[in-house]
Design a protein around this motif. Structure first.
Motif, PDB file in Angstrom:
ATOM      1  N   ALA A  24     -34.221 -29.905  53.061  1.00  0.00           N
ATOM      2  CA  ALA A  24     -35.325 -30.544  53.788  1.00  0.00           C
ATOM      3  C   ALA A  24     -35.458 -29.926  55.178  1.00  0.00           C
ATOM      4  N   TYR A  29     -38.540 -30.152  57.800  1.00  0.00           N
ATOM      5  CA  TYR A  29     -38.545 -31.605  58.004  1.00  0.00           C
ATOM      6  C   TYR A  29     -37.972 -31.984  59.363  1.00  0.00           C
ATOM      7  N   ILE A  32     -35.732 -37.423  57.064  1.00  0.00           N
ATOM      8  CA  ILE A  32     -35.751 -37.699  55.621  1.00  0.00           C
ATOM      9  C   ILE A  32     -34.972 -38.986  55.352  1.00  0.00           C
TER      10      ILE A  32
END
Ligand code: ZN
Ligand code: ZN
Length: 215
Positions: A24, A29, A32
């Motif tokens: 991620a 990201y 998460i």
């Protein structure tokens, strides 16, 4: 990007939490949530396992990792109890597995019970009613637009009611495999399908951010 609905191999995801989080981070990201499927049989197990590692992952990999769970196939009359129990066990994000057109086995009444329980996110609620959306707005429950194949056929319907009534939306991936994580193309395709725009996406990310800033 913020994604508040994903699965590890503590339920039916393919990846160990560390790998999911690294992938991620690599995909760009910012945050998460790890939200494995839970009922009363495994809730203590999945939430405790995940909370054991979130701080370490956050510190070493410089990504906001949040412990949660996805309450799944719990009888509607027990959903509120399950949500409270999940929070007590340390779940910061409580998702409920909603009634979706591609999964008619989900107990009828799950969408409404989830909204009344004040869970954080009602996932893939394609069978939602206008009245449910009104209560979601009142109870501040985020309604999910999902990038997951299958469930995503209900997105346009959820989006239309939410816009009409002013309920808040959030976009999640419901990742089970590495290729399920957000990508620009996937976001674009899902927005188009649901008749949503990039500014709706920005709004959904803001809703996710406000939620994670609230704890
Ligand atoms: Zn689900
Ligand atoms: Zn899920």
């Amino acid at each position: 990007m913020i994604d508040l609905h994903t699965h590890t191999f503590f339920s039916d995801g393919d990846l160990i939490p560390s790998e999911l989080v690294c992938r991620a981070k690599n995909a760009g990201y910012y945050a998460i949530a790890l939200t494995d499927h839970a009922d009363f049989s495994n809730m203590d197990f999945v939430i405790r396992r995940i909370t054991r590692i979130t701080d370490g992952l956050r510190r070493y990999y410089k990504i906001n990792v949040i412990a949660g769970c996805e309450i799944t196939y719990i009888p509607p009359e027990l959903i509120s109890k399950a949500v409270q129990q999940a929070r007590k066990l340390g779940a910061k994000i409580v998702v409920v597995h909603g009634e979706s057109p591609v999964e008619p086995a989900v107990p009828k009444g799950t969408n409404r019970a989830a909204i009344l329980s004040r869970c954080d996110i009602l996932a893939h609620p394609g069978y939602i009613t206008e009245e449910d959306v009104r209560v979601a707005k009142k109870n501040n429950v985020l309604l999910e637009i999902t990038t997951r194949n299958g469930h995503r056929i209900g997105n346009w319907y959820v989006a239309e009611f939410a816009k009409k009534i002013g309920a808040k939306l959030v976009m999640d991936t419901d990742t089970h495999k590495p290729e399920d994580l957000f990508s620009e193309k996937k976001i674009k395709d899902v927005l188009k399908e649901a008749k949503l725009t990039q500014s709706d996406f920005a709004e959904m990310q803001k809703n996710a951010k406000n939620l994670i800033m609230s704890f």
